[in-house]
Enzyme design. Structure first.
Site, PDB file in Angstrom:
ATOM      1  N   CYS A 119       0.932  -1.150   0.113  1.00 26.66           N
ATOM      2  CA  CYS A 119       0.150  -0.128   0.016  1.00 26.66           C
ATOM      3  C   CYS A 119       0.840   1.190  -0.052  1.00 26.66           C
ATOM      4  CB  CYS A 119      -0.761   0.014   1.222  1.00 26.66           C
ATOM      5  SG  CYS A 119      -2.168   0.902   0.826  1.00 26.66           S
ATOM      6  N   HIS A 139      -3.728  -5.258   0.794  1.00 26.33           N
ATOM      7  CA  HIS A 139      -2.907  -5.823   2.172  1.00 26.33           C
ATOM      8  C   HIS A 139      -3.148  -7.361   2.023  1.00 26.33           C
ATOM      9  CE1 HIS A 139      -2.513  -1.957   4.086  1.00 26.33           C
ATOM     10  NE2 HIS A 139      -3.494  -1.414   3.229  1.00 26.33           N
ATOM     11  N   GLU A 187      -1.669  -9.106   4.119  1.00 34.28           N
ATOM     12  CA  GLU A 187      -1.548  -9.728   5.378  1.00 34.28           C
ATOM     13  C   GLU A 187      -2.843  -9.769   6.177  1.00 34.28           C
ATOM     14  OE1 GLU A 187      -1.001  -6.799   4.452  1.00 34.28           O
ATOM     15  OE2 GLU A 187      -1.280  -4.836   5.901  1.00 34.28           O
TER      16      GLU A 187
END
Ligand code: XMP
Length: 541
Positions: free
Chosen positions: A80, A172, A174
């Protein structure tokens, strides 16, 4: 062998800790560092991840890093803001997306040679959350993936100026909602950076014991034990490294759970620890007599604790170190680069200056569930490892009003019935609930997609509270009673910063309530606390 590590540079995103969690799940050691603290001289770093950020690259206060410290020398992944920052500083362009792009998006891979997507196929669902977007790729980069609205959702450079590769993703990987996010991170960490995936609890114990031996030499160490998992695991680790040159001090302030001092001392002795148990309950009760104000209670207990601990510590002539069970989340909170202190760190404060002790914190890189894994790998008993957090001031902050030994006895008895009940009542869980419990490190076998676990292991923390400033009428046999209520509290949480009340089964609450009222003299009513944090807190005082 060197301890390989990935450095995650933190630009202030709320998901930075999650990146670290995912990497640890990939058995790869990583450290989160503030964005401007890249450890240039550390030879063990095998890759760098740049996190997201609340800022736009154009904000005057945006965090900026000198990429030349590592780009081209080590593989880099920007997430990002990280991807946008690389683009912005390397000949690309970043613009406001007009409206914030948020939520699930379908990603299509447009360059199948990009190693980030090894084994993932050609499409994936990812989680987006950004206000800016990359409108021109950095010099030398190729587009790797797009979504319907974000053309440059991912890019890569096979080699930055003849050196290591660089990757940028505007989503993202994660977060849980990025379906193949962990595979993508695995591809970066293993295929690109060459992680051996050899970080395990056993390897941690082996390297840490060796490090402690060389750090401490023949020095003596003091450690304050609380009965909780962090200080206990730290003690066992140090004991493995330096044996009886470690002296542990366990203070009983008289407000522990029923039989806790005796049981925990017994556990510690079985583990071979050199422990001094100090029963200072008379002093604490005397100093607390007549005090009802919660803050004053906490202050008195804190002050007395330091006094008692120091008196014992002073007897340990020649000790050079104070060891503590500080864990990673405690440190991240204090390192938080946005400067917000979320929770102050509870530790042994105000040690005598003349002792000149240095601090030793062997668990400072671990998350709570990793501390538990380390404890298990050293053969510590399960009840010590899965123990719920318990506040330093103990039952004193669970008795409203002033504190007397009799009120503590009443609360200990009620709490004991409640906690034993939670341990004995087992339920079956499946799906997301089961995964959440397993991810927290609870040992259970998954059978046909289901696990069976006790209520105790499904919740973060539980305890009883004595409302000794309140009395209500009841009837027992033919007798009128006029006694105190007990409130029961149980919460689910991952870090105690936010918490929800646990939805305990009604039949469990009914049987615990009956048992408490029948067996604990002085209690004639039981309530259940259904407040979440915020706006309430976990403890009542
Ligand atoms: P609150 O009540 O602030 O509690 O929501 C958050 C977590 O911290 C624990 N707690 C303490 N732990 N010393 C400690 O070691 C303390 O003074 C203390 N006060 C609260 C609490 O049990 C919960 O896990």
């Amino acid at each position: 062998m060197q301890q390989q590590k990935i450095i995650i540079l933190d630009f202030g995103s709320q998901t930075t800790q999650l990146i670290a969690r995912r990497l640890r799940e990939l058995d790869t050691f990583c450290e989160i560092m503030p964005y401007n603290k890249f450890p240039s001289s550390d030879p063990d770093v095998i890759g760098v991840i740049l996190s997201g950020s609340p800022y736009s690259v154009y904000d005057p206060e945006a965090f900026r890093v000198d990429l030349s410290q590592f780009i081209g020398r080590l593989p880099v992944l920007g997430i990002c803001y990280g991807a946008q920052f690389i683009s912005y500083t390397n000949g690309g362009n970043v613009e406001s997306a007009g409206s914030r792009e948020y939520g699930r998006q379908n990603l299509t891979f447009v360059d199948e040679s990009c190693p980030l997507f090894n084994g993932i196929g050609t499409r994936s669902q990812v989680w987006m959350s950004h206000g800016d977007t990359i409108t021109a790729l950095p010099t030398g980069a190729r587009r790797a993936a797009s979504t319907a609205t974000v053309e440059n959702a991912a890019y890569w450079m096979p080699s930055f100026e003849g050196g290591s590769p660089v990757f940028g993703v505007q989503f993202h990987p994660e977060v849980f909602h990025s379906i193949q996010g962990t595979e993508l991170l695995r591809n970066f960490v293993v295929d690109v950076c060459g992680s051996r995936q050899d970080w395990s609890a056993a390897s941690f114990v082996e390297t840490t014991v060796a490090e402690l031996r060389s750090q401490l030499g023949d020095d003596r160490v003091i450690l304050g034990l609380s009965g909780g998992v962090d200080s206990s695991v730290a003690a066992v680790l140090l004991n493995k490294a330096i044996g009886h040159r470690l002296t542990c001090i366990f203070v009983d302030h008289g407000m522990l759970r029923k039989n806790e001092f005796r049981d925990v001392m017994h556990d510690y002795e079985c583990l071979g620890l050199n422990v001094i148990g100090v029963d200072a309950s008379d002093k604490f009760f005397a100093d607390l007599a007549g005090v009802s104000d919660p803050e004053q209670k906490r202050k008195i207990i804190g002050r007395d604790f330091v006094e008692v601990f120091n008196a014992e510590a002073r007897k340990q002539m020649g000790a050079k170190w104070l060891a503590q069970g500080t864990i990673y989340p405690d440190r991240i909170e204090s390192l938080n680069i946005t400067g917000k202190v979320i929770k102050s760190h509870h530790n042994v404060g105000g040690l005598p200056k003349e002792m000149n002790l240095q601090l030793c914190e062997p668990l400072k890189w671990l998350f709570k569930d990793e501390v538990r894994r380390v404890g298990r790998s050293m053969g510590m008993p399960e009840h010590l490892i899965t123990r719920h957090p318990f506040p330093g001031p103990g039952l004193a902050v669970r008795i409203l009003g002033d504190i007397t030994p009799e009120k503590v006895r009443i609360l200990q008895d009620a709490d004991d019935i409640y906690i034993r009940g939670l341990r004995e009542y087992r339920t079956r869980l499946s799906g997301e609930e089961a995964r959440r419990v397993l991810a927290a490190g609870v040992p259970a076998d998954m059978k046909d997609g289901e696990i069976e676990v006790s209520l105790y292991d499904q919740i973060w923390q539980a305890g009883a509270i004595l409302l000794s400033t309140v009395r209500s009428v009841g009837v027992m046999g033919d007798e009128r009673t006029y006694e105190h209520p007990v409130a029961l509290r149980a919460v689910t949480s991952t870090d105690a910063m936010t918490a929800d009340w646990a939805h305990l089964p009604y039949d469990f609450m009914a049987s615990v309530s009956t048992e408490i009222i029948n067996k604990v003299k002085g209690v004639n009513r039981v309530c259940y606390d259904i407040s979440s944090k915020p706006p309430s807190t976990i403890e009542w005082e």
